[in-house]
Design a protein around this motif. Structure first.
Motif, mmCIF file in Angstrom:
data_model
loop_
_atom_site.group_PDB
_atom_site.id
_atom_site.type_symbol
_atom_site.label_atom_id
_atom_site.label_comp_id
_atom_site.label_asym_id
_atom_site.label_seq_id
_atom_site.Cartn_x
_atom_site.Cartn_y
_atom_site.Cartn_z
ATOM 1 N N ASP A 76 0.859 -1.183 0.000
ATOM 2 C CA ASP A 76 0.000 0.000 0.000
ATOM 3 C C ASP A 76 0.900 1.239 0.000
ATOM 4 N N THR A 126 -10.096 0.891 -8.857
ATOM 5 C CA THR A 126 -9.046 0.227 -8.082
ATOM 6 C C THR A 126 -7.715 0.898 -8.407
ATOM 7 N N GLU A 129 -2.453 0.576 -5.573
ATOM 8 C CA GLU A 129 -2.170 -0.257 -4.396
ATOM 9 C C GLU A 129 -3.283 -1.295 -4.203
ATOM 10 N N ARG A 130 -4.004 -1.607 -5.266
ATOM 11 C CA ARG A 130 -5.109 -2.586 -5.248
ATOM 12 C C ARG A 130 -6.272 -2.135 -4.369
ATOM 13 N N ARG A 131 -6.345 -0.844 -4.115
ATOM 14 C CA ARG A 131 -7.382 -0.322 -3.223
ATOM 15 C C ARG A 131 -8.651 -0.038 -4.028
ATOM 16 N N SER A 170 -12.506 1.706 2.123
ATOM 17 C CA SER A 170 -11.916 1.148 0.904
ATOM 18 C C SER A 170 -11.426 -0.254 1.257
ATOM 19 N N GLN A 216 -8.518 -3.317 -0.076
ATOM 20 C CA GLN A 216 -7.460 -3.739 -1.000
ATOM 21 C C GLN A 216 -7.582 -5.240 -1.245
ATOM 22 N N TRP A 217 -7.745 -5.624 -2.509
ATOM 23 C CA TRP A 217 -7.816 -7.045 -2.806
ATOM 24 C C TRP A 217 -6.421 -7.664 -2.678
ATOM 25 N N CYS A 272 -9.498 -9.886 -1.193
ATOM 26 C CA CYS A 272 -10.437 -9.753 -0.095
ATOM 27 C C CYS A 272 -11.318 -10.999 -0.141
ATOM 28 N N GLY A 285 -9.402 -7.262 3.439
ATOM 29 C CA GLY A 285 -8.450 -6.921 2.394
ATOM 30 C C GLY A 285 -7.008 -7.174 2.787
ATOM 31 N N PRO A 312 -3.379 -5.241 2.606
ATOM 32 C CA PRO A 312 -2.509 -4.103 2.270
ATOM 33 C C PRO A 312 -1.156 -4.519 1.682
#
Lengths: 86, 924
Positions: free
Chosen positions: B392, B693, B696-698, B761, B763-764, B766, B773, B775
């Motif tokens: 992240d 997304t 940071e995959r967020r 939010s 992050q996958w 998930c 999720g 990070p």
């Protein structure tokens, strides 16, 4: 020097071959064939195979442009991979 | 300042295991050691009056409004600068401090305009609030003394005004510019009564180094720094939290409106990616969304030489469906396809690929990520097992050495760059690998330890040489490698070869061997070494190889699987990560699963009905080739401007001209629309519900703040096309699309709009193992099990400098503009960058008789364009640079067909060119 267009499939296949040239030839051919199968649309593979069969028209000049060493403009590793794909 | 105020604790959090317990007005509270009295009070629910304090900035102790009394201590210390100590008993409201605060306020107000009712900040002014809080009823000093009320207003910035007559010299703006943004453009000039905020060396804001990030405006407690839109339109009345639609940082904003009119975008403190910061694009450049150029009615035409005809939605959608099917009837199922956009939501992208796979019946779907980060997907999948960055953004705060390769974050990812710069100011070391001397190499309080100024196209040789140093000098983290990785021995034998040494590669890369060795040692020996990279890595013929090379290096040094390390792509557009996740590549279904996998196809076939092809479809460049050879005839282009953004535009336009049907869905009649037969109006991000997304995959929610101006949602239009083609697709809301994504995609299994709303939010991945999720990825093991070392031999590009084309062109972007400029060119940002310019080194300019500002021709073997020259010693000799933000320049007229060997990502970063002074005709 005018830009000489290299047929797309040949250019891309030769690029793939160059990035596998560090491998032993049999492994390289296998990896190249695998990559073409996993990432290329079938019509592109057909065109590649047809292009190999046709002796790759217009090889002169193009060889220098894409660095291919095969007699008909293809990297020998591409030719080996094509054999595996048939 | 902002309409809806998140809690402000006055001073920053001081996280740590040790705590202290204190009493605030008799209420006990326990806080981490080092916490200020002001913050402890806020946590106890007691708001101490303040003006110079805000929790995004370090305590300053200048306004003296926050004074308190502490038992056993003399005087009235400022609560913002006084740390709590065990057993402390604090009184925040006593006659003594109340009198002091009133006195302070009297002094402030004696030199402040009394125009509250007509002030733009009326109702949103901390000075006004504090006057009320301290019970100010009189100003004993009168208003006639010496004052600053006639100070001249600075209106030079297109987005905000600076009115020094309202300034209380609290320094919040100055501190925000330094601490938050890291630009240090503002200062307090003069002493005592002469003290005033100044931009640069007494320049206007516009002429100073200010980057218009808005941090100063955000920090200002009065109307001194005020958004022009608030001055013009008035204070907003409602606020909706949503996600920025510009770069891959994915900042959260409060869209603040009056009715349906957007007044301003205010960065959201609770946004996981930005934590209250912003850049000039996200903060201010939203005017495009309501620009009169928006085409709001569908249009059709038979041929691209015909005039457009506005039609109703039914006719437009019917035309697309009918003509697509007619093309398939004549030329086969594979003769049509679609390109989706990384600017669109996950849900929109998902329905586009579903339409292609289920309604078109082929895999001819690709996304614009093809031309930016597709090598990231390939390279990280091969080595780590997942096509995504590892960390992240917060992770950078733990990095000890930061290596930036082929990225220019202060321009491309400015909000993340501010985080990074903060860490660098704290002492982290910096390595920059870039042909250009980007700003990060040397900027206020930051200097790279090493700038490896390599020749374009030699990334792989550089990373191999760094690996050579690591392996041959015994810097490998052997425990990590032994436990977590495979393929090390072959790789180590390869990189240790003499031809990969820094000395051997120096001639090719241009990087001095000693400098490279020192950089490699620094990265390898850091407790935490982090790699951040951008398109300067991917947009090469060896882009995928380089991504794997960086992954190799990180694994060898054990820099994976915890905070402060990792391999982190800085994604270009807002939803590059998401569009790739959603199955937009022609060889992958959602979740990066190959179409040849029977079990995976089975999941989708069961849910969608019908058969999904097991063979990959055409990628974007392949579509163009197939169009020219006649096997590809119909294309749906969703939110992309391929006739400006893609390389070798002559080839692209020839392909578009060869097609029977081009459908463009966009906000504007863009360059691609010139070749379109159907135009479908799109919706701006303000008109959408959905998710983006980020890098940071967020996964962030995009919330609709106004109705779609064209009357339909984009996902709805796609569904209606599919339905009209005989494949019914219908959803009531994008949340249902996300539910379907979660149903079929293991990494999204736990994702829902409700969960994102609840957590802010996610992050996958998930899923059951990580219900809230992930990070940081690859913590205990890599996604693929063992991290895989891949031999990355250096293969030079086919593109060679020649006598005719002796220079190398590399392209990129700048801070104020975005991608093809469709959005930012329609905003005040043109004030900074009205046209693309060509940067070249003084030596190259002198050789060609070119002076700064000259119009020059830029020619490659495929095309020529004309633009203005800027002489810049941040370029190395032999390399020139331009942007592609303006269609009139058409930078991609000169870029070539060369592409990454694995993914066909174009080689935008290397084109052999010649530059000549253009002939000036009479009248010019």
């Amino acid at each position: 020097m005018a830009h000489t267009a290299v047929p797309a499939e040949r250019r891309m296949a030769n690029d793939i071959a160059k990035h596998h040239a560090h491998l032993p030839a049999d492994l390289a051919a296998e990896a190249i064939a695998g990559h073409l199968t996993r990432f290329w649309d079938p019509r592109m593979r057909e065109r590649l195979l047809a292009s190999v069969d046709d002796g790759a028209d217009g090889a002169d000049g193009a060889d220098g442009a894409d660095g291919a060493g095969g007699a008909d403009g293809f990297d020998p590793l591409v030719l080996a991979a094509v054999k595996l794909m048939r | 300042m902002t309409l809806l105020k998140e809690p402000d604790f006055g001073t920053p959090e001081r996280p740590g295991p040790a705590t202290v317990s204190v009493e605030i007005d008799g209420m006990p509270v326990t806080v981490p050691e080092g916490t200020s009295v002001m913050r402890a009070a806020a946590e106890a629910g007691v708001d101490i009056p303040k003006l110079c304090a805000t929790d995004s900035l370090d305590a300053f102790g200048s306004c003296r409004l926050c004074v308190v009394e502490i038992d056993g201590r003399r005087g009235t210390p400022a609560s913002c600068t006084t740390p709590c100590s065990e057993g402390m008993s604090v009184r925040t409201q006593t006659p003594k401090v109340e009198k002091l605060r009133q006195g302070v306020m009297e002094l402030y107000i004696s030199d402040h305009p009394l125009d509250c009712l007509t002030c733009p900040a009326n109702g949103d002014c901390e000075l006004q609030d504090m006057a009320g809080v301290v019970g100010l009823r009189q100003v004993r000093y009168g208003y006639e003394g010496e004052n600053h009320l006639d100070a001249e207003k600075d209106t030079s910035n297109p987005y905000f005004d600076f009115d020094p007559s309202k300034c209380i010299a609290c320094s919040r703006c100055v501190r925000a510019c330094g601490e938050v943004q890291g630009t240090f453009a503002l200062t307090i000039e003069g002493r005592g009564f002469e003290s005033k905020v100044a931009a640069g060396a007494g320049e206007s804001f516009m002429d100073s180094e200010c980057v218009s990030c808005g941090a100063c405006v955000q920090a200002c407690p009065t109307s001194t720094l005020q958004e022009r839109s608030v001055v013009d339109l008035g204070m907003p009345t409602r606020s909706v939290v949503t996600t920025c639609a510009y770069c891959g940082v994915g900042c959260s904003f409060k869209a603040e409106l009056r009715g349906d009119e957007l007044v301003r975008m205010v960065p959201y403190k609770d946004g996981g990616a930005n934590e209250g910061h912003s850049c000039v694009k996200g903060r201010f450049a939203f005017g495009y969304a309501t620009h009169p150029d928006r085409q709001l009615k569908p249009m059709v035409r038979e041929s691209i030489t015909d005039p457009w005809r506005e039609v109703e939605w039914d006719e437009a959608i019917g035309t697309v469906a009918r003509r697509m099917r007619e093309i398939q009837d004549r030329h086969g199922k594979g003769s049509i396809g679609a390109i989706s956009s990384s600017r669109c939501t996950n849900e929109e992208v998902y329905v586009v690929q579903k339409m292609v796979r289920a309604a078109f019946g082929n895999n001819n779907v690709d996304t614009c990520a093809r031309v930016c980060h597709s090598p990231t997907g390939y390279g990280l999948k091969q080595t780590f097992g997942e096509s995504a960055g590892t960390q992240d953004f917060r992770s950078v705060a733990e990095a000890d050495v930061i290596m930036v390769i082929g990225a220019n974050p202060t321009d491309g990812h400015p909000v993340f760059a501010s985080r990074m710069k903060r860490r660098l100011r704290e002492g982290a070391r910096l390595i920059v690998v870039d042909p250009r001397r980007i700003d990060l190499v040397r900027s206020p309080h930051i200097e790279a330890s090493h700038h490896l100024q390599l020749r374009p196209s030699t990334n792989v040789a550089v990373v191999n040489a760094m690996a050579h140093v690591v392996v041959t000098e015994g810097l490998v983290d052997k425990g990590f490698v032994a436990q977590r990785c495979e393929g090390y021995e072959d790789w180590a034998e390869f990189v240790a070869r003499p031809e990969n040494s820094p000395e051997a590669t120096e001639e090719v890369t241009g990087v001095p061997a000693a400098e490279l060795r020192a950089a490699a040692r620094l990265y390898a020996s850091a407790p935490n070494g982090a790699i951040y990279y951008g398109l300067g890595v991917t947009e090469h013929s060896q882009g995928s190889t380089m991504v794997m090379g960086m992954a190799n290096l990180a694994m060898a040094c054990g820099n994976i699987g915890r905070d402060g390390v990792g391999v982190n792509p800085l994604r270009g557009q807002n939803n590059v990560q998401g569009s790739c996740d959603m199955g937009s590549f022609p060889h992958e279904l959602p979740g990066y699963r190959h179409v040849s996998d029977d079990a995976v196809r089975g999941v989708f076939e069961e849910l969608w009905g019908g058969t999904i092809l097991a063979e990959p479809g055409l990628r974007i460049p392949n579509m163009f080739d197939a169009a020219i050879d006649g096997t590809f005839r119909g294309l749906f282009v969703h939110g992309e401007d391929i006739a400006q953004s893609d390389p070798n535009l002559k080839h692209v336009t020839a392909a578009l001209e060869a097609m029977e049907l081009v459908v463009v869905q966009d906000l504007f009649l863009n360059e691609t629309a010139k070749f379109a037969h159907v135009f479908l109006p799109g919706a701006s991000f303000l008109e959408k519900d959905g998710t983006f997304t980020n890098a940071e995959r967020r996964i962030n929610l995009v919330r609709q703040v106004m109705a779609p101006k064209a009357g339909k949602h984009e996902w709805q239009i796609v569904c209606e096309i599919a339905t009209a083609m005989g494949y019914p697709m219908a959803y009531d809301h994008p949340s249902q699309i996300m539910d379907e994504i979660a149903q079929v995609t293991p990494t999204f299994e736990g994702v829902s709009f409700d969960l994102i709303d609840k957590l802010g939010s996610v992050q996958w991945p998930c899923n059951e193992e990580a219900p809230e999720g992930t990070p940081t990825m690859h913590v205990d093991e890599f996604t693929r099990g063992k991290g895989r070392f891949v031999v990355t031999s250096y293969v030079p590009t086919n593109e060679r400098s020649t006598r005719r084309y002796p220079l190398v062109l590399t392209t990129g972007r700048i801070l104020s503009q975005y991608n093809v400029g469709a959005q930012t060119r329609r905003t005040g940002n043109v004030a900074w960058h009205p046209e693309d310019i060509l940067e070249l080194h003084p030596h190259d300019a002198e050789e060609r008789g070119i002076t700064d500002g000259d119009t020059v021709t830029l020619a490659s073997r495929v095309g020529t364009t004309t633009l203005k020259a800027q002489i810049s010693d941040r370029m190395p000799t032999g390399v020139v640079y331009t942007t592609f933000h303006h269609p009139v320049t058409g930078a991609n007229v000169v870029t070539t067909e060369n592409s990454d060997w694995a993914t066909n990502c174009p080689e935008y970063k290397v084109t052999a060119v010649q530059v000549r002074r253009a002939r000036v005709t009479a009248g010019d």
